[in-house]
Design an enzyme around this catalytic site. Structure first.
Site, PDB file in Angstrom:
ATOM      1  N   ARG B 120      -4.134  70.747  13.155  1.00 51.14           N
ATOM      2  CA  ARG B 120      -2.802  71.267  13.470  1.00 51.14           C
ATOM      3  C   ARG B 120      -2.793  72.781  13.326  1.00 51.14           C
ATOM      4  O   ARG B 120      -3.396  73.327  12.407  1.00 51.14           O
ATOM      5  CB  ARG B 120      -1.797  70.645  12.493  1.00 51.14           C
ATOM      6  N   GLY B 121      -2.136  73.442  14.274  1.00 51.52           N
ATOM      7  CA  GLY B 121      -1.940  74.885  14.160  1.00 51.52           C
ATOM      8  C   GLY B 121      -0.477  75.139  13.849  1.00 51.52           C
ATOM      9  O   GLY B 121       0.004  74.836  12.767  1.00 51.52           O
ATOM     10  N   GLY B 122       0.264  75.648  14.841  1.00 55.80           N
ATOM     11  CA  GLY B 122       1.677  75.909  14.630  1.00 55.80           C
ATOM     12  C   GLY B 122       2.545  74.672  14.766  1.00 55.80           C
ATOM     13  O   GLY B 122       3.743  74.720  14.477  1.00 55.80           O
ATOM     14  N   SER B 125       3.384  71.530  19.634  1.00 54.84           N
ATOM     15  CA  SER B 125       3.108  70.609  20.746  1.00 54.84           C
ATOM     16  C   SER B 125       4.393  69.945  21.230  1.00 54.84           C
ATOM     17  O   SER B 125       5.210  69.512  20.421  1.00 54.84           O
ATOM     18  CB  SER B 125       2.128  69.522  20.289  1.00 54.84           C
ATOM     19  N   ALA B 251      -9.955  66.671  19.628  1.00 51.06           N
ATOM     20  CA  ALA B 251     -10.715  65.419  19.683  1.00 51.06           C
ATOM     21  C   ALA B 251     -12.220  65.629  19.610  1.00 51.06           C
ATOM     22  O   ALA B 251     -12.964  64.708  19.290  1.00 51.06           O
ATOM     23  CB  ALA B 251     -10.356  64.651  20.950  1.00 51.06           C
ATOM     24  N   VAL B 254     -12.968  70.712  15.282  1.00 48.06           N
ATOM     25  CA  VAL B 254     -11.884  71.535  14.743  1.00 48.06           C
ATOM     26  C   VAL B 254     -12.221  72.989  15.062  1.00 48.06           C
ATOM     27  O   VAL B 254     -13.204  73.529  14.558  1.00 48.06           O
ATOM     28  CB  VAL B 254     -11.764  71.354  13.219  1.00 48.06           C
ATOM     29  N   TYR B 420       8.179  74.674  36.810  1.00 43.32           N
ATOM     30  CA  TYR B 420       8.597  74.243  35.476  1.00 43.32           C
ATOM     31  C   TYR B 420      10.026  73.737  35.619  1.00 43.32           C
ATOM     32  O   TYR B 420      10.905  74.484  36.052  1.00 43.32           O
ATOM     33  CB  TYR B 420       8.528  75.460  34.560  1.00 43.32           C
TER      34      TYR B 420
END
Lengths: 499, 499
Positions: B120-122, B125, B251, B254, B420
């Site tokens: 996990r970063g920030g 997602s 996946a 890291v 978008y």
């Protein structure tokens, strides 16, 4: 289709070769045109007998000439062997498929008979990428008959092209006004499939340097099945399937067609040669140009000797060719700013040209090599890419390896250049392969030690393989091998390349 | 480090949320600010008991609050669950490694105990990429403590940065005058490692759209070992190892650090809003701009409703924001030509601005979503990329799915745009997840059917997975799975994502 058993292009006249050799020798002091050694003429007896019966597939042959002209690529070590009539590694069979069904049938047959398959496009590899340099029988799968433009989408400026099409075939087949702006030095003979398999470099010095950037989707046939990515201008859906095939060198699948991005034919073109008194000043200018965001289409720095040889330089001054091209707008503002930047580094601009004369000379250059074996000179090119902070040290180390080495910066990125070194030396008669291999090894060691890549656009093949193995991350090698096994369980495809 | 168990950014005051909700409702007619529903306050009782003992690693914790704030990403379906106090899928443990040794120890422990690891970063997602949505225990591996700038190479304009660094942390840590020109909407919280794992999109509308283009080398730790590519400006040595990690979504390994290309801070900036009377005219103008070779840094076409909401439009006219930026040269010639092109399509240019006011508004937008659950509105965004020849049909099909859908073209390529879509509708109270899932399914089906990609820059995660599986070539899926097994034999890493 190839027509000479050894030469770049059609079989040249000996008189013509002798004349090129004489001029080259006069200009460089290299080789002995008097002791001219002619090529060994083709004879079926030069080839080992095929170890296989011809399969019951109408597009397969064991014809000795067809095998001979597909034995090698175009490295000097290929040229000298073919010139001397050494075809020990000729493929046993040649297949000339006309469609994917043919390819699937060939793969099926090869699988059933345990025969290695070497996919081939224009056969212009200079790294042993298309040579059957392994034990056991081999089938050369030549894609050149699959050279159609299947579909053109003018709105999106993209075309679906078969893998066996050459540069001229693609451009001739596109609608008026559209062009594939991709001119590698092998343009005349190399193919789309070959470019993708080897991550070939085109003529754009900045931005879209590799074919990678012009690929919209790729289709390939592997023993595990056909693989086709969706045609997309961009995507973020997992690792890019196309990027797995780009650089796969025939080991993961046979690339059969691709959607490629084409361009409107440029109408605004300008090219300016800039002279420097010092190599380092030219390098600094290129560094600043690369980081300027101007994205010149050409930004080719030639050292003094290379400039003399190829661009009419005086032999004392490095020359930088700056070019801009556009189908949309005049490029004066771009060129003006570029010339300001180079002037700051002491560059003196010559006369602007609208045409791109360098392009003809550039694609004629490989023909010069046809004269080398007869003349008794040996050539090798080493190309790499390296970050700017390491470039000058790498450059000095490579130049120190061999007197007379010349250099050009062929491609440049904001974070570093892709230098290209040419070494032409007197050949050790009869010992050319050992001489070349030794040169290759020393130069490759230097490139790796100084932080460069073993190849920027010549691919890995069999000649760069030991160095590639050291360069790539170990877990990546594991993953690549696993992917290969999943796609090609019997290991039929181009054995010894990459994996 | 995250500090609210549900909100974008720090825990907001209810009065502030109510005020945003009132304004939003007034403006759009959506939601009922009177029937305001407050968030469920955090309580340890909201979380299931961890299924694991805390490992003897000093950087690991089972603290309920630390687990809660790392349960979800930032999709609406995450927001609504956290708002209502549903933390059923909370990770059992949280690890906050400070270096690669810690990561290796965590992986070793997880391997020994059969525990899944979700890097996990920030945590921004929007596709369920960081949620432990699988059976069995899980460890959240939060990289946020690894946020240092390790080294800067000013000559090559590149920096070595740890994966857990956010956008502001990177820019604050770079030397004066250098910047990472990469501003995703999540800029404030998302991290370099997250960007690479998900192939995030930045703010450049053309050319260097994805983080892919700014990566020079990547280092990752997989159960099979550490993987680091050589730092290179370009290479043609086999398939790019970096391109295997780009989009790997945790996946394959890291991601721990990367060399990234940085830029000099632009000093020449200009931005012009252009008004169109018709959407199709704006689209045609963007098409021509994308194929002009001008490479605007901004080229954002907002439909009339989106322009009204975000850029002060009048609600009747689509607006195109064209921007150029340079650290090297005035961009007048570029803008002049761009304005000629859009004028030809009927675009009317507004006043040029030197600043980039849109950027602040752009990164403030996610905060607006904090008001949605209380207000009773549901939001979903769908983004894709598609070739120009298919775009209008795709656009009409997506717009027809739901009344009130708005559109912007966020990124454009010569061969197609990346549209978008935003859908904000009254929520079905208590049935939001089903409502959102149904909307997602219908829109995703439409995107796939009409030739788009399931994601241009939001990644696959768990929400896009079924559609991704249909989009990717089958043999590629085989190869990816084999690569995964080679790198992560026990299948610990982010199970259910990609493979």
């Amino acid at each position: 289709m190839p027509t000479s058993h050894w030469a770049w292009g059609p079989e040249p006249e000996e008189s013509e070769l002798r004349e090129i050799a004489r001029l080259f020798s006069e200009h460089t002091g290299l080789g002995d045109p008097v002791a001219w050694e002619p090529p060994v003429p083709f004879s079926p007896a030069l080839l080992p007998a095929p170890r296989l019966d011809v399969p019951p597939l109408p597009f397969c042959t064991a014809d000795p000439f067809e095998r001979a002209v597909r034995t090698y690529g175009q490295a000097y070590r290929d040229l000298i062997r073919a010139y001397r009539g050494d075809f020990a590694n000729a493929p046993d069979l040649v297949a000339l498929p006309e469609n994917e069904d043919d390819i699937e049938r060939a793969l099926e047959w090869a699988s059933g008979h345990g025969v290695a398959v070497v996919p081939r496009g224009g056969g212009t590899s200079v790294v042993g990428g298309v040579e059957s340099r392994f034990d056991g029988p081999s089938l050369c799968l030549d894609l050149r008959r699959m050279n159609r433009i299947v579909e053109v989408d003018e709105t999106s400026q993209a075309a679906l092209v078969e893998a066996g099409a050459t540069g001229p075939e693609i451009n001739a087949g596109l609608p008026e006004g559209l062009q594939l702006r991709f001119f590698p030095q092998s343009y005349e003979f190399s193919t789309l499939g070959g470019w993708i398999a080897t991550r070939a470099g085109g003529h754009f010095a900045t931005l879209h340097t590799h074919i990678d950037d012009l690929v919209e989707s790729v289709r390939a046939v592997a023993p595990a099945g056909a693989w086709e990515s969706r045609r997309l201008p961009g995507s973020g859906a997992g690792p890019s399937p196309d990027r797995w095939l780009l650089g796969s060198e025939g080991a993961l699948g046979v690339i059969t067609r691709a959607w490629i991005r084409v361009h409107r034919r440029p109408v605004h073109k300008v090219s300016v040669p800039v002279r420097f008194t010092e190599w380092v000043a030219g390098v600094s200018a290129v560094h600043d140009l690369a980081q300027s965001g101007l994205h010149p289409s050409n930004c080719r720095l030639l050292d003094a000797r290379e400039a003399a040889l190829t661009s009419g330089g005086d032999g004392r001054n490095p020359v930088l060719i700056i070019g801009f091209e556009s189908a949309d707008h005049p490029v004066d503002a771009w060129m003006s700013r570029a010339l300001e930047i180079v002037a700051w580094h002491g560059g003196v601009a010559g006369e602007a040209r609208q045409d791109q004369a360098w392009k003809g000379a550039f694609t004629r250059m490989p023909y010069l090599r046809n004269a080398y074996p007869g003349l008794g000179v040996l050539a090798e090119t080493v190309e790499t890419a390296v970050t700017w902070d390491r470039f000058m040290a790498l450059h000095e180390a490579v130049m120190a390896e061999h007197e007379g080495t010349t250099c050009r910066l062929a491609f440049v990125y904001p974070d570093g250049p892709a230098p290209y070194y040419t070494i032409v030396v007197p050949a050790v008669k009869g010992g050319e392969l050992e001489q070349w291999d030794d040169l290759k090894r020393r130069l490759s060691e230097t490139v790796l030690r100084m932080g460069g890549t073993i190849t920027h656009h010549h691919a890995v093949g069999r000649d760069h393989r030991p160095f590639y193995d050291r360069q790539r991350p170990d877990p990546f090698a594991l993953a690549l091998k696993a992917a290969k096994t999943a796609l090609d369980p019997a290991g039929l495809l181009n054995p010894g390349v990459l994996i």
